[in-house]
Design a protein around this motif. Structure first.
Motif, mmCIF file in Angstrom:
data_model
loop_
_atom_site.group_PDB
_atom_site.id
_atom_site.type_symbol
_atom_site.label_atom_id
_atom_site.label_comp_id
_atom_site.label_asym_id
_atom_site.label_seq_id
_atom_site.Cartn_x
_atom_site.Cartn_y
_atom_site.Cartn_z
ATOM 1 N N CYS A 89 0.803 -1.220 0.000
ATOM 2 C CA CYS A 89 0.000 0.000 0.000
ATOM 3 C C CYS A 89 0.838 1.274 0.000
ATOM 4 O O CYS A 89 0.309 2.360 0.164
ATOM 5 N N ALA A 90 2.154 1.143 -0.164
ATOM 6 C CA ALA A 90 3.012 2.310 -0.066
ATOM 7 C C ALA A 90 2.979 3.187 -1.303
ATOM 8 O O ALA A 90 3.325 4.362 -1.253
ATOM 9 N N GLY A 91 2.588 2.639 -2.453
ATOM 10 C CA GLY A 91 2.578 3.406 -3.681
ATOM 11 C C GLY A 91 1.495 4.462 -3.700
ATOM 12 O O GLY A 91 0.572 4.459 -2.886
ATOM 13 N N LYS A 92 1.589 5.349 -4.677
ATOM 14 C CA LYS A 92 0.628 6.444 -4.757
ATOM 15 C C LYS A 92 -0.455 6.230 -5.811
ATOM 16 O O LYS A 92 -1.433 6.966 -5.839
ATOM 17 N N PHE A 93 -0.269 5.243 -6.681
ATOM 18 C CA PHE A 93 -1.255 5.007 -7.734
ATOM 19 C C PHE A 93 -1.791 3.596 -7.649
ATOM 20 O O PHE A 93 -1.033 2.629 -7.553
ATOM 21 N N ALA A 94 -3.128 3.457 -7.702
ATOM 22 C CA ALA A 94 -3.779 2.153 -7.697
ATOM 23 C C ALA A 94 -4.567 1.989 -8.989
ATOM 24 O O ALA A 94 -5.415 2.822 -9.322
ATOM 25 N N LEU A 95 -4.261 0.932 -9.715
ATOM 26 C CA LEU A 95 -4.919 0.644 -10.985
ATOM 27 C C LEU A 95 -6.282 0.017 -10.725
ATOM 28 O O LEU A 95 -6.439 -0.806 -9.821
ATOM 29 N N LEU A 96 -7.277 0.396 -11.530
ATOM 30 C CA LEU A 96 -8.614 -0.188 -11.413
ATOM 31 C C LEU A 96 -8.888 -1.134 -12.581
ATOM 32 O O LEU A 96 -8.392 -0.920 -13.690
ATOM 33 N N PRO A 97 -9.712 -2.162 -12.357
ATOM 34 C CA PRO A 97 -9.959 -3.188 -13.381
ATOM 35 C C PRO A 97 -11.070 -2.830 -14.362
ATOM 36 O O PRO A 97 -11.716 -3.721 -14.911
ATOM 37 N N VAL A 98 -11.322 -1.545 -14.561
ATOM 38 C CA VAL A 98 -12.326 -1.114 -15.543
ATOM 39 C C VAL A 98 -11.663 -0.101 -16.477
ATOM 40 O O VAL A 98 -10.883 0.744 -16.045
ATOM 41 N N LYS A 99 -11.986 -0.213 -17.764
ATOM 42 C CA LYS A 99 -11.369 0.718 -18.710
ATOM 43 C C LYS A 99 -12.270 0.936 -19.919
ATOM 44 O O LYS A 99 -13.016 0.032 -20.308
#
Length: 212
Positions: A89-99
């Motif tokens: 959880c340290a990163g600043k960007f979280a990818l979402l599974p919708v596009k």
């Protein structure tokens, strides 16, 4: 992870007229059948390329945040670094599974009692597009759910557009060509790749998943 679609715009009536022009069909006798071929073409493209052509609202449920590159890029150094979950959880960007992602109206996490707790929108920004997700603002922490499954809920809108004219021209052309191929070859057995046979595969190549 799961995605529950809530509402999708019906743009097929507009598309139907263009499809009939494409096939040079007059009259309304075949409208129901043509609409079915269009619906199938849209579904095939969306499933093959894992994206939504027509915009829709949905709830996205996550077990944890998908932070690209974290944990995978190096070995965990043991308890001195804290838990693996903390490192993840340290990163600043979280990818979402919708596009492609258009917007996020709300993010909640579930606590131990089953209640949903709002994560204020002031804590993040939305990254739109085919690699869309959540950008955590500096000074804030990712909210961690207190349940093991589906503990993160995001209310999102995703897809290219809720109007036919707002959809990229390449996708419009691919849907029309694929639907026309299915219509022209109705009643015949198709054993090969319909994307290749219909000529739409090169048109859709920019949307192919990148393989490492």
């Amino acid at each position: 992870m799961r995605v529950v679609d809530i509402e999708k715009t019906d743009i097929l009536p507009v598309l139907l007229e263009e499809f009939k022009d494409h096939l040079r069909i007059d009259g309304a006798d075949e409208d129901a059948s043509l609409s079915s071929f269009l619906s199938v073409a849209v579904q095939l493209v969306e499933q093959r390329y894992d994206m939504a052509i027509i915009a829709r609202s949905a709830h996205v449920f996550l077990d944890r945040w998908d932070i690209p590159g974290k944990v995978k890029e190096r070995w965990w150094q043991g308890v001195a670094e804290g838990s693996v979950e903390s490192l993840f959880c340290a990163g600043k960007f979280a990818l979402l599974p919708v596009k492609p992602l258009i917007s996020i109206s709300q993010i909640d996490t579930q606590d131990a009692t089953g209640d949903w707790q709002l994560w204020p929108a002031a804590n993040y920004t939305v990254v739109q597009g085919l690699e869309g997700g959540v950008n955590r603002k500096s000074g804030n922490s990712w909210p961690v759910p207190e349940c093991a499954k589906d503990g993160i809920r995001l209310a999102v809108t995703y897809g290219f557009s809720d109007t036919w004219n707002g959809i990229p021209g390449s996708l419009q052309q691919a849907v029309l060509m694929l639907a026309a191929f299915l219509y022209t070859n109705r009643g015949t057995s198709q054993t090969g790749d319909v994307f290749m046979a219909s000529g739409v595969k090169p048109i859709l190549s920019p949307y192919e998943r990148k393989r490492l």
